[in-house]
Design an enzyme around this catalytic site. Sequence first.
Site, PDB file in Angstrom:
ATOM      1  N   ASN A 121      -0.526  -9.535  -5.393  1.00  0.00           N
ATOM      2  CA  ASN A 121      -0.125  -8.811  -3.612  1.00  0.00           C
ATOM      3  C   ASN A 121      -1.356  -8.775  -2.891  1.00  0.00           C
ATOM      4  O   ASN A 121      -1.126  -7.808  -1.849  1.00  0.00           O
ATOM      5  CB  ASN A 121       0.482  -7.969  -3.595  1.00  0.00           C
ATOM      6  CG  ASN A 121      -0.057  -6.439  -3.947  1.00  0.00           C
ATOM      7  OD1 ASN A 121      -0.796  -6.022  -4.789  1.00  0.00           O
ATOM      8  ND2 ASN A 121       0.725  -5.211  -3.928  1.00  0.00           N
ATOM      9  N   ALA A 124      -0.401 -10.534   0.835  1.00  0.00           N
ATOM     10  CA  ALA A 124       0.360  -9.891   1.883  1.00  0.00           C
ATOM     11  C   ALA A 124       0.268  -8.999   2.367  1.00  0.00           C
ATOM     12  O   ALA A 124      -0.345  -8.139   3.278  1.00  0.00           O
ATOM     13  CB  ALA A 124       1.705 -11.039   1.695  1.00  0.00           C
ATOM     14  N   ASP A 125       0.337  -8.398   0.910  1.00  0.00           N
ATOM     15  CA  ASP A 125       0.397  -6.336   1.208  1.00  0.00           C
ATOM     16  C   ASP A 125      -1.303  -5.908   1.703  1.00  0.00           C
ATOM     17  O   ASP A 125      -1.135  -5.170   2.340  1.00  0.00           O
ATOM     18  CB  ASP A 125       0.422  -5.607   0.131  1.00  0.00           C
ATOM     19  CG  ASP A 125       2.122  -5.737  -0.004  1.00  0.00           C
ATOM     20  OD1 ASP A 125       2.865  -5.765   0.452  1.00  0.00           O
ATOM     21  OD2 ASP A 125       2.654  -6.210  -1.948  1.00  0.00           O
ATOM     22  N   PHE A 126      -2.029  -6.797   0.947  1.00  0.00           N
ATOM     23  CA  PHE A 126      -3.394  -5.824   1.558  1.00  0.00           C
ATOM     24  C   PHE A 126      -3.811  -6.393   2.432  1.00  0.00           C
ATOM     25  O   PHE A 126      -4.533  -6.207   3.421  1.00  0.00           O
ATOM     26  CB  PHE A 126      -4.086  -5.571   0.701  1.00  0.00           C
ATOM     27  CG  PHE A 126      -3.536  -4.625  -0.413  1.00  0.00           C
ATOM     28  CD1 PHE A 126      -3.198  -3.225  -0.668  1.00  0.00           C
ATOM     29  CD2 PHE A 126      -3.200  -4.927  -1.510  1.00  0.00           C
ATOM     30  CE1 PHE A 126      -2.969  -2.648  -1.366  1.00  0.00           C
ATOM     31  CE2 PHE A 126      -1.962  -4.019  -2.502  1.00  0.00           C
ATOM     32  CZ  PHE A 126      -1.977  -2.779  -2.917  1.00  0.00           C
ATOM     33  N   GLY A 130      -2.154  -4.117   4.946  1.00  0.00           N
ATOM     34  CA  GLY A 130      -2.521  -3.273   5.620  1.00  0.00           C
ATOM     35  C   GLY A 130      -3.724  -2.874   6.462  1.00  0.00           C
ATOM     36  O   GLY A 130      -4.698  -2.347   7.548  1.00  0.00           O
TER      37      GLY A 130
END
Length: 355
Positions: A121, A124-126, A130
Amino acid sequence: MTVNSMETHGGACVPTFHRGDTMALRGLRVVEMAGLAPAPFCGMIMADFGANVIRIDKTRGPDQDRLGRGKRSLALDLKKPEGVNVARRLCSNADVLIEPFRRGLLSMLGRKGAPPTPPINLLADFAGGGLMCALGISLALLERSKSGKGQVIDANMVEGAAYVGSWIYSSQGMFLWGKPRGENWLDSGAHFYDTYETSDGRHMAVGAIEPQFYEELISLLGLDAEEVGQFDEPEEMKKIIAARFKERTQAEWSKVFEGKDACVTPVLSMEEAPHHPHNVARNSFIPSVYSPDTYEPRPAPILSRTPATLPPGLRAPQIGEHTIEILTEAGYSKAAIEELLAGKIVADAKKKAKL
């Protein structure tokens, strides 16, 4: 995920919690609503560089955040009006509010003839979530220093991941791309940009795109340059190079390519990476705040005057560990805090531990 960069404020004097007076975000007050992946990562970046980050956790439920180092935890029930009032009070004296509430490049990843490969991930996530969120906060804070006004940063993971992939979109007309997934230079379609298995089941990463690096690669592999051309049939060339890498162990090939300009490196495990000589020399990894026997990456990038400083003993908070401390700093009296505890509006990890 939405982030508010608060307006410049005066009035109440709130104690500032930070680890040093030289970090870039010292004095910055951040409130982070507990969540998964993007928001906690953004909050950890803020904390790593000196911000005072208060994480608002649920009063019940497991601790699923593994990005909490350097933060403080307030366990609060936001389903009750009294809990919402506490959150509003904290936010009124904060510079940044991070909300994780949620309202692609996957097609490019994978080998020829195979389905798209999930990039864990990280994209997208990191990266798209973020990291882009932290960039947005930094930009808003810089602008606030000029205007004195705050703003909302809409850190959308899909759009963030797409933005991270800007070069992939804009380079589609180049010779690097143009073929189906897994048949291009950088997506495992080229024999000079791929990973190869060694005799011990390990792998070596090859990225010899430039002609001079490719020549060095072929020479150190002991192959005939006339038989292994850089732009010859990739599948046949892959078979030749794969067969040669299978003749030795990863350690043996690492010695062959060490210090050479062939763009070939060993693929290290997460356990091995912290002990690689280069990473040791750079202090690239630090002992994990979650397990003393493991490591995690140190904050990046490195700032020359105000680097992130992680003192020995720094750890992630237990849920509700700093509840009383944070409420006291926010101006709540001892009696008011006891009332919030009695009404289960907040929870204190220390009292839970005694039970």
